[in-house]
Design a protein around this motif. Structure first.
Motif, short mmCIF file in Angstrom:
data_model
loop_
_atom_site.label_atom_id
_atom_site.label_comp_id
_atom_site.label_asym_id
_atom_site.label_seq_id
_atom_site.Cartn_x
_atom_site.Cartn_y
_atom_site.Cartn_z
N SER A 83 30.52 87.72 25.28
CA SER A 83 30.95 87.95 23.90
C SER A 83 29.80 87.90 22.90
N LEU A 120 32.32 84.91 19.78
CA LEU A 120 33.73 84.62 19.51
C LEU A 120 33.89 83.32 18.72
N TYR A 157 31.36 90.02 19.09
CA TYR A 157 32.41 89.57 18.16
C TYR A 157 31.82 89.10 16.85
N SER A 179 34.21 82.25 27.09
CA SER A 179 34.96 82.78 25.94
C SER A 179 35.69 84.04 26.35
N ARG A 216 40.52 86.53 27.04
CA ARG A 216 39.76 85.59 26.21
C ARG A 216 40.38 84.21 26.25
#
Ligand SMILES: *Cc1c(COP(=O)(O)O)cnc(C)c1O
Length: 397
Positions: free
Chosen positions: A213, A224, A217, A181, A189
Motif C-alpha cells: 500500500s 493506508l 493510498y 495493510s 485490506r
C-alpha cells in the motif's frame, strides 16, 4: 554409498514435483514494462508488484545513475560503521516529510522488507511476550515471530472478534499486534481502525506492514495508515520501496525513541552492509514522485476497477478485496498450474500461487494490474481469461 541425508533431500524435491509444488526459475526480460518477455516469449505483465510502473521510470534511473557516479557502487560497510553515506540522511528526511513531518516521529531505511520485519519483531519482543498475527500475514512476519521466540497467536484473517478473545486471555507483559495493510495473496485490506481500537483497549503495540500500500493510498501515496489519519496511533509503520516505489529497501516510521531503539537493537540493521548509493538515489526520486504525482495512482485504480468488475461478471471467484492484487481462487494445484500455463501460451504472465504460500485447496492465480497498462491490453486480457477459464471449467460457459 549415497548418504542418507542426500537421498532424503532429493526425495523431498521429487515429492514437491509430484504435488505440482516444485518452484523453478524463469528468465524474465523487460519485467519493468507492462509487456515482458518470459522465457523468451512476449506476455502481458500481470505478475509484477511494480504497480505504478516506477521501476522503469527514467527519473528513478537517472537518480540512481548520478548517485552511483558520485558515491560509488557499494556502501562499503554497515550504517553504524562507515556505510551511512549522505544520501541516507536525504532519503530519511524525504521519508519523514512524506509521512506527514510529525515532530515526534522519525524514519529509518532498511535493506529489504523481509529483513525489516525480521529485525523489528525480534528487537521489540522476546521470550516472555506475545505476538498476535493475522493468519494471512506475509512470511517475513511469521519468520520474525519465530525468530523472536515470542508466543505466536494467529487470529483468523481479519477477524477482530477472534483477535479480541485472544487478547483477553493473554497475561503477557508485552503484546504486539501485527498485520499486513493490504494482504499480498488475497488483495483485501485490514480493518486498521478496528485494530487501533483493540490495541488501545488492551495496551498492545500495533505494527502495520504497508508493502502493498506504500505509494498507493492517500493524497500523497503515503499509505493506508496515513490515508486513515492513524499515523499517531500505529506505533510501527513499516513499508517497502520494492513494490509500488519501484526500487528496493524498506522503512520504519515511528516515534523518535523507537527509531533510536531499533538502531541499537535491530540485528538485521546492525549486522549488514548498507544499501548501495544507487538504490538510495532511486528511493529519493520515487518518494518525490509518488508524493507529487497522483496520475499514476488514479490510473491504477481505474484499471483495478475495470479488471475486477469484468472478471466478477464472468463468474470468477475473486474474494472480497478491492485492490490492485486480484486473486482468482481455483482450489486445486493442478488446475491452477494448468490455468497459469494456458494463460502464458495465450500471452499473459500471471503466477500460480500454491500452498504453503496460501492455505491447502486455495491455490489461485494472482493477477496484478499496473498504472502503465493500456486499457485495450486489459480488454484483451479479459477475453483471454474468459476463454481459458471456460476451457478449464473454472467458470461456466
Ligand atoms: C513483499 C513483502 C515483504 C518483503 O519485502 P521485500 O522488500 O520484497 O523484502 C514484506 N511484507 C509484505 C506484506 C510483502 O508483501
Amino acid at each position: 554409498m549415497d548418504p542418507q541425508w542426500r537421498r532424503e533431500l532429493i526425495e523431498e524435491l521429487d515429492q514437491l514435483k509430484a504435488r505440482e509444488q516444485l518452484r523453478t526459475l524463469s528468465v524474465a526480460e523487460a519485467a519493468v514494462e507492462p509487456w515482458l518477455k518470459l522465457n523468451g516469449r512476449r506476455m502481458l505483465n500481470m505478475a509484477s508488484n511494480n504497480y505504478l510502473g516506477l521501476a522503469g521510470d527514467a527519473r528513478l534511473k537517472d537518480a540512481a545513475q548520478s548517485a552511483l557516479e558520485v558515491y560509488g557502487a557499494g556502501a562499503t560497510a554497515s550504517r553504524l560503521i562507515v556505510g551511512n553515506h549522505p544520501l541516507y540522511e536525504q532519503a530519511e528526511t524525504a521519508l519523514h516529510a512524506w509521512k506527514g513531518n510529525l515532530p515526534s516521529q522519525a524514519g529509518l531505511i532498511l535493506n529489504s522488507g523481509y529483513t525489516a520485519n525480521l529485525g523489528v519483531i525480534c528487537a521489540l519482543v522476546g521470550r516472555n511476550d506475545v505476538v498476535f498475527s493475522d493468519r494471512l500475514n506475509h512470511a517475513s512476519i511469521v519468520d520474525g515471530i519465530v525468530l523472536s521466540r515470542a508466543q505466536h497467536r494467529r487470529y483468523r484473517h481479519n477477524d477482530l472478534d477472534h483477535l479480541e478473545s485472544l487478547l483477553k486471555k493473554s497475561t503477557a507483559r508485552r503484546k504486539l499486534i501485527v498485520t499486513d495493510s493490504v494482504f499480498s495473496m488475497d488483495g483485501d485490506r485490514a480493518d486498521l481502525a478496528g485494530l487501533v481500537a483493540l490495541k488501545e483497549r488492551y495496551r498492545a503495540m500495533l505494527m502495520v506492514d504497508e508493502a502493498h500500500s506504500s505509494g498507493l493510498y492517500g493524497p500523497q501515496g503515503a499509505g493506508l495508515v496515513q490515508s486513515l489519519g492513524l499515523q499517531e496511533q500505529v506505533e510501527i509503520q513499516m513499508g517497502t520501496f520494492s513494490k509500488a516505489l519501484g526500487s528496493l529497501g524498506a522503512y520504519i516510521v515511528g516515534e523518535k525513541w523507537l527509531i533510536d531503539y531499533l538502531i541499537n537493537h535491530m540485528r538485521s540493521f546492525i549486522y549488514t552492509t548498507a544499501l548501495p548509493p544507487a538504490t538510495l538515489g532511486s528511493i529519493i526520486a520515487a518518494i518525490e514522485l509518488v508524493q507529487r504525482k497522483a496520475e499514476r495512482r488514479i490510473q491504477l485504480w481505474e484499471h483495478t476497477q475495470y479488471m475486477r468488475s469484468e472478471l466478477r461478471q464472468l463468474g470468477f471467484e475473486l474474494g472480497s478485496g478491492d485492490t490492485q492484487i486480484i486473486p482468482i481462487v481455483i482450489g486445486s494445484n493442478e488446475r491452477t498450474v494448468a490455468f497459469s500455463l494456458r494463460l502464458q501460451e495465450a500471452g499473459i504472465a500471471a503466477i500460480a500461487v500454491r500452498p504453503p504460500t496460501v492455505p491447502e485447496n486455495q491455490a489461485r492465480l494472482r493477477l496484478t494490474v499496473m498504472a502503465t497498462h493500456q486499457l485495450r491490453d486489459l480488454e484483451w486480457a479479459v477475453a483471454q481469461l474468459a476463454a481459458v477459464g471456460r476451457e478449464l471449467g473454472v467458470i461456466g460457459r
